[in-house]
Write a protein that holds these residues in place. Structure first.
Motif, short mmCIF file in Angstrom:
data_model
loop_
_atom_site.label_atom_id
_atom_site.label_comp_id
_atom_site.label_asym_id
_atom_site.label_seq_id
_atom_site.Cartn_x
_atom_site.Cartn_y
_atom_site.Cartn_z
N THR A 161 0.83 -1.21 0.00
CA THR A 161 0.00 0.00 0.00
C THR A 161 0.86 1.26 0.00
O THR A 161 0.55 2.24 -0.70
N GLN A 162 1.94 1.25 0.75
CA GLN A 162 2.74 2.45 0.91
C GLN A 162 3.58 2.78 -0.32
O GLN A 162 3.70 3.94 -0.71
N ARG A 163 4.17 1.77 -0.94
CA ARG A 163 4.96 2.05 -2.14
C ARG A 163 4.06 2.43 -3.31
O ARG A 163 4.42 3.29 -4.12
N ALA A 164 2.91 1.79 -3.42
CA ALA A 164 2.01 2.11 -4.53
C ALA A 164 1.60 3.58 -4.49
O ALA A 164 1.67 4.28 -5.50
N ILE A 165 1.20 4.07 -3.34
CA ILE A 165 0.71 5.44 -3.25
C ILE A 165 1.84 6.46 -3.38
O ILE A 165 1.63 7.60 -3.79
N ARG A 166 3.07 6.05 -3.06
CA ARG A 166 4.22 6.95 -3.20
C ARG A 166 4.75 6.99 -4.63
O ARG A 166 5.27 8.01 -5.08
N GLN A 167 4.65 5.89 -5.34
CA GLN A 167 5.29 5.79 -6.65
C GLN A 167 4.36 6.11 -7.82
O GLN A 167 4.82 6.54 -8.88
N LEU A 168 3.07 5.88 -7.64
CA LEU A 168 2.13 6.04 -8.75
C LEU A 168 1.27 7.29 -8.55
O LEU A 168 1.13 7.78 -7.43
N PRO A 169 0.68 7.79 -9.62
CA PRO A 169 -0.31 8.84 -9.45
C PRO A 169 -1.40 8.35 -8.48
O PRO A 169 -1.75 7.17 -8.48
N HIS A 170 -1.92 9.26 -7.69
CA HIS A 170 -2.87 8.89 -6.63
C HIS A 170 -4.02 8.04 -7.16
O HIS A 170 -4.33 6.98 -6.60
N MET A 171 -4.65 8.47 -8.24
CA MET A 171 -5.82 7.75 -8.74
C MET A 171 -5.43 6.38 -9.30
O MET A 171 -6.20 5.42 -9.19
N ALA A 172 -4.24 6.27 -9.88
CA ALA A 172 -3.79 4.98 -10.39
C ALA A 172 -3.55 4.00 -9.25
O ALA A 172 -3.96 2.84 -9.30
N ALA A 173 -2.88 4.48 -8.20
CA ALA A 173 -2.63 3.62 -7.04
C ALA A 173 -3.93 3.16 -6.40
O ALA A 173 -4.10 1.98 -6.07
N MET A 174 -4.87 4.08 -6.26
CA MET A 174 -6.13 3.73 -5.62
C MET A 174 -6.94 2.76 -6.47
O MET A 174 -7.64 1.88 -5.94
N GLU A 175 -6.86 2.90 -7.78
CA GLU A 175 -7.56 1.94 -8.64
C GLU A 175 -7.00 0.54 -8.45
O GLU A 175 -7.75 -0.43 -8.31
N LEU A 176 -5.68 0.42 -8.45
CA LEU A 176 -5.06 -0.89 -8.23
C LEU A 176 -5.42 -1.45 -6.86
O LEU A 176 -5.78 -2.63 -6.73
N LEU A 177 -5.32 -0.61 -5.83
CA LEU A 177 -5.52 -1.07 -4.46
C LEU A 177 -6.96 -1.42 -4.15
O LEU A 177 -7.24 -2.40 -3.44
#
Length: 275
Positions: A161-177
């Protein structure tokens, strides 16, 4: 096990379990998750073998760059092997998840040597969490990416969760998560989840090309740059710049720094020794 595999094991080139192979090719350390029949899903034995491989890579002074991949063309890794897990609440459940305490790259192991991921096929759940801990990511055209834990009622651990939100655009990370859905290689590149997308059959050769380009540089400087960029993310700009000055001062005292200047003056390739 064949004679060659036994010999490699005795020489410390091949991991003691065939579920993970650790091999060296010059200055490159290659780590291969080797469960193609399970889409390279990771059970507790695989996690332990990965821990051993990352520790070996971290401490091997003769290896300067790493490549991590999955055996075959169907998967980098489909994540944790949930067939090994049992129902939450039972005595055995914590034993399965204790594997996440191993010395894993995606679980906070300090590896300042650069790591390149070579991805074919599925890169899901724990496989994607591992990908997020690498530095350069080469994806085949058929690669699929996803953080699918939410579909199983759990979350992406080991920093997912932490690397995804730091590395990707916010909406992209949230879509994946939040959806747990898969995305293809082109969309992953658009999100900056991967460095480049190439034909499937070229994934490893392109990863090796990147490794060669890195190996042409000063290895101590490469490691310092990686450590600074990782540590600096959690520091103020002033503190991070001060740390940068400290690293630069120490690098300037090394033989490699002197060799880089002399090689430039003599119009030749430098002969770096990591000292």
């Amino acid at each position: 096990m064949g004679v060659l595999s036994q010999l490699l094991m005795e020489q410390g080139i091949l991991s003691q379990t065939e579920k993970v192979r650790y091999e060296t090719d010059g200055r490159i350390g290659k780590i291969t998750i080797n469960r193609p029949e399970k889409l390279n899903a990771m059970d507790s034995e695989t996690y332990r073998a990965l821990s051993e491989a990352w520790t070996t890579f971290q401490t091997d002074d003769d290896v300067w760059v790493g490549i991590v991949t999955g055996e075959g063309n169907r998967a980098f890794s489909a994540g944790a092997d949930l067939t090994e897990a049992v129902e939450p609440g039972s005595v055995e459940w914590p034993e399965f998840w204790r594997t996440q305490e191993e010395m894993l790259l995606n679980n906070g192991l300090d590896v300042w040597k650069p790591v390149i991921a070579a991805v074919n096929g599925y890169c899901l759940a724990g496989g994607l969490t591992l990908l997020l801990a690498t530095d350069i990511r080469i994806a085949g055209e058929s690669a699929q990416f996803g953080l699918s834990e939410v579909k199983r009622g759990i979350l992406p651990g080991n920093g997912g969760t932490q690397r995804a939100i730091r590395q990707l655009p916010h909406m992209a990370a949230m879509e994946l998560l939040l959806t747990g859905d898969h995305v293809d290689a082109e969309r992953a590149r658009d999100w900056n989840l991967v460095t480049t997308v190439v034909p499937d059959e070229e994934v490893m050769s392109v990863a090796e090309e990147y490794a060669a380009r890195i190996l042409a540089n000063g290895p101590l400087a490469v490691r310092a740059i990686k450590e600074l960029t990782v540590r600096g993310r959690n520091m103020s700009l002033a503190d991070a710049m001060r740390l940068e000055e400290s690293f630069q001062y120490h690098l300037l005292q090394t033989e490699d720094a002197k060799e880089g200047v002399v090689a430039f003056a003599e119009d030749r390739e430098p002969d770096y020794r990591a000292r």
